[in-house]
Design an enzyme around this catalytic site. Structure first.
Site, PDB file in Angstrom:
ATOM      1  N   LYS A 112       0.812  -1.224   0.000  1.00 53.03           N
ATOM      2  CA  LYS A 112       0.000   0.000   0.000  1.00 53.03           C
ATOM      3  C   LYS A 112       0.838   1.262   0.000  1.00 53.03           C
ATOM      4  CE  LYS A 112      -4.200  -2.018   1.652  1.00 53.03           C
ATOM      5  NZ  LYS A 112      -5.208  -2.160   2.681  1.00 53.03           N
ATOM      6  N   LYS A 192      -5.687 -10.989  -5.097  1.00 58.71           N
ATOM      7  CA  LYS A 192      -6.825 -11.376  -4.267  1.00 58.71           C
ATOM      8  C   LYS A 192      -8.068 -10.559  -4.635  1.00 58.71           C
ATOM      9  CE  LYS A 192      -6.366  -8.443  -0.273  1.00 58.71           C
ATOM     10  NZ  LYS A 192      -6.126  -8.164   1.098  1.00 58.71           N
ATOM     11  N   LYS A 195     -12.278  -5.106  -2.475  1.00 54.36           N
ATOM     12  CA  LYS A 195     -13.393  -4.169  -2.648  1.00 54.36           C
ATOM     13  C   LYS A 195     -13.097  -3.182  -3.756  1.00 54.36           C
ATOM     14  CE  LYS A 195     -14.819  -4.256   2.175  1.00 54.36           C
ATOM     15  NZ  LYS A 195     -13.953  -3.973   3.311  1.00 54.36           N
TER      16      LYS A 195
HETATM   17  P1  AMP Z   1     -11.213  -5.960   4.639  1.00 51.77           P
HETATM   18  O1  AMP Z   1     -12.279  -5.799   3.622  1.00 51.77           O
HETATM   19  O2  AMP Z   1      -9.829  -5.825   4.087  1.00 51.77           O
HETATM   20  O3  AMP Z   1     -11.445  -5.155   5.861  1.00 51.77           O
HETATM   21  O4  AMP Z   1     -11.294  -7.480   5.132  1.00 51.77           O
HETATM   22  C1  AMP Z   1     -12.264  -7.960   6.048  1.00 51.77           C
HETATM   23  C2  AMP Z   1     -12.071  -9.449   6.249  1.00 51.77           C
HETATM   24  O5  AMP Z   1     -12.259 -10.144   5.012  1.00 51.77           O
HETATM   25  C3  AMP Z   1     -10.664  -9.821   6.735  1.00 51.77           C
HETATM   26  O6  AMP Z   1     -10.765 -10.887   7.668  1.00 51.77           O
HETATM   27  C4  AMP Z   1      -9.962 -10.281   5.484  1.00 51.77           C
HETATM   28  O7  AMP Z   1      -8.939 -11.227   5.742  1.00 51.77           O
HETATM   29  C5  AMP Z   1     -11.116 -10.942   4.721  1.00 51.77           C
HETATM   30  N1  AMP Z   1     -10.870 -10.906   3.268  1.00 51.77           N
HETATM   31  C6  AMP Z   1     -10.686  -9.783   2.509  1.00 51.77           C
HETATM   32  N2  AMP Z   1     -10.463 -10.131   1.220  1.00 51.77           N
HETATM   33  C7  AMP Z   1     -10.500 -11.491   1.178  1.00 51.77           C
HETATM   34  C8  AMP Z   1     -10.335 -12.441   0.123  1.00 51.77           C
HETATM   35  N3  AMP Z   1     -10.097 -12.072  -1.123  1.00 51.77           N
HETATM   36  N4  AMP Z   1     -10.437 -13.762   0.432  1.00 51.77           N
HETATM   37  C9  AMP Z   1     -10.692 -14.152   1.710  1.00 51.77           C
HETATM   38  N5  AMP Z   1     -10.844 -13.308   2.751  1.00 51.77           N
HETATM   39  C10 AMP Z   1     -10.755 -11.984   2.485  1.00 51.77           C
END
Ligand code: AMP
Ligand code: TRP
Length: 324
Positions: A112, A192, A195
């Site tokens: 980032k 990965k 969002k």
């Molecule tokens: P975030 O949207 O980055 O706040 O992520 C929220 C939760 O979703 C965290 O536990 C991340 O590890 C999980 N997460 C985000 N992206 C992925 C993905 N592509 N695959 C699996 N888990 C994810």
């Protein structure tokens, strides 16, 4: 009784990776004998300098998705991080138990800092995350695989604090499901699912229409062979589809492979799309039924519980440090 903590950033629409990698496990754990805290970590999302109006909407929408996802609300405290100032206070205290070099080695920091420049919030992000987890003395943290390194750092910080000031924090464990802990973009299976991806066709959002889900799966990138086999190295696209199907149906990867061994790629893609549609439909429907005032009142009540727990930990820490 064990304590569970996890967080999600309100940085856009919740996607299938969030649901299968994290929130699905929150649902399971919330039906166990445990105390559960699920937090919208808005302070973390400030690192990406979001627009004020979209942040507000995103906070409420993410709360609604959690409420619609099947989390047992009787057994869970769902709240917004910035409403509980103790998170930031503990983060400062814990920053004294963490080396700058450790923060610089974090993969997410390295990724980032290229795109947003390097302000210190990006660097110290994992200390705030440690504070989130430790403020309720969590034993278990259900997260996707991208958070493994941050959790390892949290464990080290907790351990160092305990060694210096007495056994205050449990050393938290990461929990993930057998599959779904790392979903990849449907368009770029080497990245990965996220969002805010450059190619939104690679991400399935919780409220995508049926047609859009089918379209995204139909155009998902696979390979030139025609074999439904889990092989991350040489078949990342097909492996991702196997992973998605297995996570939703709670089947082993091998079982999914076997079930579809005679399918052509096109038909397998449609089968996965159908599973995803059936999985997301009730969440999106429930989401629409939840009113803003319902969210606000749930959060207000939950916040009181979170505050009691956080204040208890802080007072114990202040005594241990001699600043009580
Ligand atoms: P975030 O949207 O980055 O706040 O992520 C929220 C939760 O979703 C965290 O536990 C991340 O590890 C999980 N997460 C985000 N992206 C992925 C993905 N592509 N695959 C699996 N888990 C994810
Ligand atoms: N860093 C996590 C992510 O990007 C979000 C998060 C912040 C979190 N604090 C947390 C996750 C505490 C689990 C526990 O996904």
């Amino acid at each position: 009784m064990k304590t569970v903590f996890s967080g999600i950033q309100p940085s856009g629409l919740v996607h299938l990776g969030n649901l299968l990698g994290a929130i699905n496990n929150w649902v399971k754990l919330s039906n166990d004998e445990s105390k559960n805290y699920f937090c919208i970590v808005d302070l973390h999302s400030l690192t990406a300098m979001p627009d004020k109006t979209s942040l507000k909407t995103s906070i409420r929408d993410t709360l609604k998705v959690l409420m619609a996802s099947g989390i047992n609300m009787k057994n869970s405290v769902i709240y917004v991080q910035s409403d509980l100032k103790e998170h930031a206070y503990l983060s400062w205290i814990l920053s004294n138990f963490c080396q700058v070099g450790e923060l610089q080695r974090m993969t997410q920091f390295k990724e980032k800092s290229n795109s947003f420049g390097t302000h210190s919030g990006l660097l110290t992000y994992p200390i705030l995350m440690a504070a989130d987890i430790l403020i309720h003395k969590a034993n278990e943290v259900p997260v996707g695989d991208d958070q493994t390194q941050h959790l390892e750092l949290t464990r080290n910080i907790a351990d160092r604090f305990n060694n210096n000031y007495g056994d205050i924090f449990p050393i938290p464990e990461k929990t993930s499901g057998k599959s779904g802990a790392r979903l990849m973009s449907l368009r770029h299976p080497e990245n990965k699912m996220s969002k805010s991806s450059d190619d939104i066709n690679g991400t399935i959002y919780f409220n995508d229409s049926k047609d859009s889900i089918i379209k995204k799966f139909k155009s998902s990138v696979t390979d030139s062979q025609n074999e439904i086999k889990y092989d991350l190295e040489s078949k990342p696209g097909i492996s991702n589809l196997i992973e998605i199907y297995s996570a939703i149906n709670a089947t082993e990867l091998k079982e999914t492979e076997k079930q579809f061994q005679d399918f052509r790629y096109g038909d397998f893609k449609l089968a996965v799309a159908e599973t995803v549609i059936n999985y997301l439909e009730p969440i999106a429907e429930k989401f629409e039924e939840i009113s803003d005032s319902e969210v606000d009142s749930a959060v207000e009540n939950n916040l009181k519980l979170a505050k009691v727990s956080a204040e208890l930990t802080i007072s114990e820490i202040e005594t241990a440090l001699g600043i009580d």
